[in-house]
Design a protein around this motif. Structure first.
Motif, mmCIF file in Angstrom:
data_model
loop_
_atom_site.group_PDB
_atom_site.id
_atom_site.type_symbol
_atom_site.label_atom_id
_atom_site.label_comp_id
_atom_site.label_asym_id
_atom_site.label_seq_id
_atom_site.Cartn_x
_atom_site.Cartn_y
_atom_site.Cartn_z
ATOM 1 N N LEU A 222 -14.533 -5.167 4.762
ATOM 2 C CA LEU A 222 -13.752 -5.977 3.825
ATOM 3 C C LEU A 222 -13.634 -5.295 2.467
ATOM 4 C CD1 LEU A 222 -15.082 -9.540 4.719
ATOM 5 C CD2 LEU A 222 -12.817 -8.601 5.198
ATOM 6 N N ALA A 223 -14.708 -4.639 2.013
ATOM 7 C CA ALA A 223 -14.654 -3.899 0.743
ATOM 8 C C ALA A 223 -13.639 -2.765 0.842
ATOM 9 C CB ALA A 223 -16.034 -3.357 0.376
ATOM 10 N N LEU A 224 -13.655 -2.041 1.965
ATOM 11 C CA LEU A 224 -12.686 -0.967 2.168
ATOM 12 C C LEU A 224 -11.270 -1.531 2.258
ATOM 13 C CD1 LEU A 224 -12.220 2.043 2.595
ATOM 14 C CD2 LEU A 224 -12.597 1.671 5.045
ATOM 15 N N LEU A 225 -11.130 -2.656 2.915
ATOM 16 C CA LEU A 225 -9.826 -3.314 3.006
ATOM 17 C C LEU A 225 -9.316 -3.714 1.623
ATOM 18 C CD1 LEU A 225 -7.604 -4.380 4.877
ATOM 19 C CD2 LEU A 225 -8.891 -6.516 5.034
ATOM 20 N N LEU A 226 -10.213 -4.221 0.767
ATOM 21 C CA LEU A 226 -9.820 -4.550 -0.613
ATOM 22 C C LEU A 226 -9.260 -3.334 -1.334
ATOM 23 C CD1 LEU A 226 -12.659 -6.808 -2.061
ATOM 24 C CD2 LEU A 226 -10.243 -7.325 -1.996
ATOM 25 N N ILE A 227 -9.938 -2.207 -1.196
ATOM 26 C CA ILE A 227 -9.472 -0.982 -1.844
ATOM 27 C C ILE A 227 -8.101 -0.589 -1.299
ATOM 28 C CG2 ILE A 227 -9.904 1.491 -2.121
ATOM 29 C CD1 ILE A 227 -12.911 0.805 -2.098
ATOM 30 N N CYS A 228 -7.958 -0.602 0.016
ATOM 31 C CA CYS A 228 -6.685 -0.212 0.628
ATOM 32 C C CYS A 228 -5.549 -1.147 0.230
ATOM 33 C CB CYS A 228 -6.833 -0.167 2.154
ATOM 34 S SG CYS A 228 -7.872 1.188 2.726
ATOM 35 N N ILE A 229 -5.801 -2.439 0.187
ATOM 36 C CA ILE A 229 -4.764 -3.390 -0.235
ATOM 37 C C ILE A 229 -4.303 -3.085 -1.648
ATOM 38 C CG2 ILE A 229 -4.375 -5.803 -0.902
ATOM 39 C CD1 ILE A 229 -6.068 -6.601 1.562
ATOM 40 N N GLN A 230 -5.243 -2.835 -2.549
ATOM 41 C CA GLN A 230 -4.887 -2.578 -3.936
ATOM 42 C C GLN A 230 -4.144 -1.259 -4.099
ATOM 43 O OE1 GLN A 230 -5.056 -4.776 -6.410
ATOM 44 N NE2 GLN A 230 -5.800 -6.190 -4.858
ATOM 45 N N VAL A 231 -4.498 -0.267 -3.322
ATOM 46 C CA VAL A 231 -3.877 1.051 -3.489
ATOM 47 C C VAL A 231 -2.538 1.134 -2.770
ATOM 48 C CG1 VAL A 231 -4.136 3.510 -2.951
ATOM 49 C CG2 VAL A 231 -6.070 2.223 -3.862
ATOM 50 N N PHE A 232 -2.449 0.600 -1.548
ATOM 51 C CA PHE A 232 -1.262 0.853 -0.730
ATOM 52 C C PHE A 232 -0.247 -0.291 -0.673
ATOM 53 C CE2 PHE A 232 -4.610 3.579 1.207
ATOM 54 C CZ PHE A 232 -4.063 4.788 0.810
ATOM 55 N N TRP A 233 -0.629 -1.502 -1.010
ATOM 56 C CA TRP A 233 0.304 -2.627 -0.933
ATOM 57 C C TRP A 233 1.183 -2.613 -2.173
ATOM 58 C CZ3 TRP A 233 -1.462 -8.031 1.019
ATOM 59 C CH2 TRP A 233 -0.353 -8.893 1.079
ATOM 60 N N LYS A 234 2.457 -2.515 -1.977
ATOM 61 C CA LYS A 234 3.411 -2.457 -3.107
ATOM 62 C C LYS A 234 3.892 -3.831 -3.483
ATOM 63 C CE LYS A 234 3.251 1.916 -3.176
ATOM 64 N NZ LYS A 234 2.501 2.629 -4.089
#
Length: 116
Positions: free
Chosen positions: A104-116
């Motif tokens: 979930l922590a990794l998912l949080l990072i990915c959402i913030q970086v890749f979700w436009k």
């Protein structure tokens, strides 16, 4: 999104969380220095604070002035560093609950970086 600033901010958060791990958990290492020198360990927090300040500064700049993504990035990096440190230094394995939390922590990072 400014990837250079985002990368630099994440790197500074990484350094900050590694140093904070040692500062907070050094008392449990087999070295007595951390236990016997609490004042020095606490004083080191002043230097450590600059890494968090700079990490926040560059991550916010990397996200075009948005504060929430920087907070989630800092949190996610901290969770990952803590899990690695506890697993490596204290042999506390990663349970299924911890693995889900890290995912979930990794998912949080990915959402913030890749979700436009």
């Amino acid at each position: 999104m400014k990837f250079y600033d985002l990368f630099l901010g994440c790197f500074l958060f990484l350094i900050a969380h590694i140093l904070a791990f040692y500062q907070l958990n050094g008392q449990f290492f087999k070295m007595d220095w951390f236990r016997k020198n609490e004042i020095w360990v606490a004083t080191f927090g002043i230097i450590l604070s600059f890494f968090y300040i700079w990490g926040t500064k560059y991550t916010v700049n990397g996200f075009g002035g948005l504060l929430w993504p920087a907070r989630f990035i800092g949190f996610g990096v901290g969770m990952i560093i803590y899990a690695i440190g506890v697993s490596y230094f204290f042999n506390e394995g990663i349970t299924s609950k911890t693995a889900v939390s890290l995912s979930l922590a990794l998912l949080l990072i990915c959402i913030q970086v890749f979700w436009k």
